[in-house]
Design a protein around this motif. Structure first.
Motif, PDB file in Angstrom:
ATOM      1  N   THR A   1       0.854  -1.186   0.000  1.00 28.79           N
ATOM      2  CA  THR A   1       0.000   0.000   0.000  1.00 28.79           C
ATOM      3  C   THR A   1       0.888   1.233   0.000  1.00 28.79           C
ATOM      4  O   THR A   1       1.731   1.393   0.884  1.00 28.79           O
ATOM      5  CB  THR A   1      -0.912   0.022   1.242  1.00 28.79           C
ATOM      6  OG1 THR A   1      -1.723  -1.167   1.253  1.00 28.79           O
ATOM      7  CG2 THR A   1      -1.824   1.251   1.226  1.00 28.79           C
TER       8      THR A   1
ATOM      9  N   GLN B   1      -3.059   3.771  -2.494  1.00 32.66           N
ATOM     10  CA  GLN B   1      -3.141   2.932  -3.683  1.00 32.66           C
ATOM     11  C   GLN B   1      -2.531   1.578  -3.369  1.00 32.66           C
ATOM     12  O   GLN B   1      -1.433   1.504  -2.808  1.00 32.66           O
ATOM     13  CB  GLN B   1      -2.416   3.592  -4.861  1.00 32.66           C
ATOM     14  CG  GLN B   1      -2.609   2.865  -6.183  1.00 32.66           C
ATOM     15  CD  GLN B   1      -2.018   3.631  -7.364  1.00 32.66           C
ATOM     16  OE1 GLN B   1      -1.444   4.710  -7.198  1.00 32.66           O
ATOM     17  NE2 GLN B   1      -2.153   3.079  -8.564  1.00 32.66           N
ATOM     18  N   LYS B   2      -3.236   0.514  -3.724  1.00 30.89           N
ATOM     19  CA  LYS B   2      -2.783  -0.841  -3.414  1.00 30.89           C
ATOM     20  C   LYS B   2      -2.184  -1.508  -4.649  1.00 30.89           C
ATOM     21  O   LYS B   2      -2.718  -1.394  -5.750  1.00 30.89           O
ATOM     22  CB  LYS B   2      -3.951  -1.679  -2.880  1.00 30.89           C
ATOM     23  CG  LYS B   2      -4.485  -1.213  -1.540  1.00 30.89           C
ATOM     24  CD  LYS B   2      -5.540  -2.150  -0.989  1.00 30.89           C
ATOM     25  CE  LYS B   2      -6.784  -2.169  -1.846  1.00 30.89           C
ATOM     26  NZ  LYS B   2      -7.869  -2.992  -1.243  1.00 30.89           N
TER      27      LYS B   2
ATOM     28  N   GLN C   1      -3.515   9.730   0.181  1.00 35.09           N
ATOM     29  CA  GLN C   1      -4.341   8.966  -0.745  1.00 35.09           C
ATOM     30  C   GLN C   1      -3.674   7.607  -0.905  1.00 35.09           C
ATOM     31  O   GLN C   1      -2.468   7.530  -1.147  1.00 35.09           O
ATOM     32  CB  GLN C   1      -4.455   9.676  -2.089  1.00 35.09           C
ATOM     33  CG  GLN C   1      -5.034  11.080  -2.004  1.00 35.09           C
ATOM     34  CD  GLN C   1      -6.464  11.092  -1.512  1.00 35.09           C
ATOM     35  OE1 GLN C   1      -7.280  10.261  -1.927  1.00 35.09           O
ATOM     36  NE2 GLN C   1      -6.782  12.021  -0.626  1.00 35.09           N
TER      37      GLN C   1
END
Length: 204
Positions: free
Chosen positions: A163, A175-176, A173
């Motif tokens: 992540t 994002q995976k 924010q």
């Protein structure tokens, strides 16, 4: 040996207590926690340090990766020792505790911080994410190579995940990245690093 605590410890008390025994400790909400990384955990950390140092040299970035340091967030009773921390050498002049105790207090000094998840995964996804965000650290990677985090963080079915939390408009924010994907970093924009390479480092 960790002392018996009858009340929460301040960061200043933690610094005064910190022993020189090659062990690693963090202070979380006033409680001393000994860090006990496993071999795969250390293999991944070492792999990432090597990859990032190579990128720093190739692109002549003003960064360095210390062997260890403490991150002092706004909380009065917390101090973290990340698995990997990238420091901006140009900002070190603002770190009044660096020379005496290897402590970083300003988020602007830290372009990137990385935690490799172990059994204390709640701290990585909880306390540390909140505190690193509050400090203004530009990017935070959570390397969950054993998929230990909760479903709300990893999705269902759970799978090994990186992540990447990036600071946008003063908040992270997320994002995976899962199997077979290239990471997307704003700090190391030209970095060609896959999740597979990171996860495989634990199996060497």
């Amino acid at each position: 040996m960790i002392p018996l605590q009858t009340q929460p410890m301040s960061f200043e008390e933690f610094l005064a207590w910190y022993p020189e025994d090659n062990s690693r400790y963090e202070l979380i909400e006033g409680v001393i926690v000994e860090m006990l990384p496993t071999s795969p955990h250390e293999d991944i950390s070492g792999f990432l340090i090597a990859q990032l140092n190579l990128a720093i040299l190739q692109h002549q970035l003003p960064y360095s990766i210390p062997r260890s340091c403490l991150i002092k967030p706004p909380s009065l009773r917390s101090g973290y020792q990340p698995d990997v921390v990238v420091l901006n050498r140009e900002m070190m002049v603002n770190e009044s505790l660096w020379n005496q105790a290897s402590v970083i207090q300003n988020g602007q000094t830290v372009p990137l911080v990385i935690e490799v998840v172990s059994t204390n995964w709640k701290d990585d996804y909880g306390h540390k994410l909140i505190e690193y965000e509050a400090m203004g650290i530009g990017e935070y990677w959570i390397i969950d190579f054993r998929a230990l985090g909760a479903v709300r963080y990893l999705g269902k079915p759970k799978q090994p995940t990186v992540t990447i939390c990036q600071m946008i408009d003063n908040e992270y924010q997320l994002q995976k990245f899962t199997k077979g994907q290239y990471l997307e970093s704003r700090v190391f924009r030209d970095l060609q690093l896959t999740t597979d390479a990171i996860f495989d480092a634990a199996n060497l």
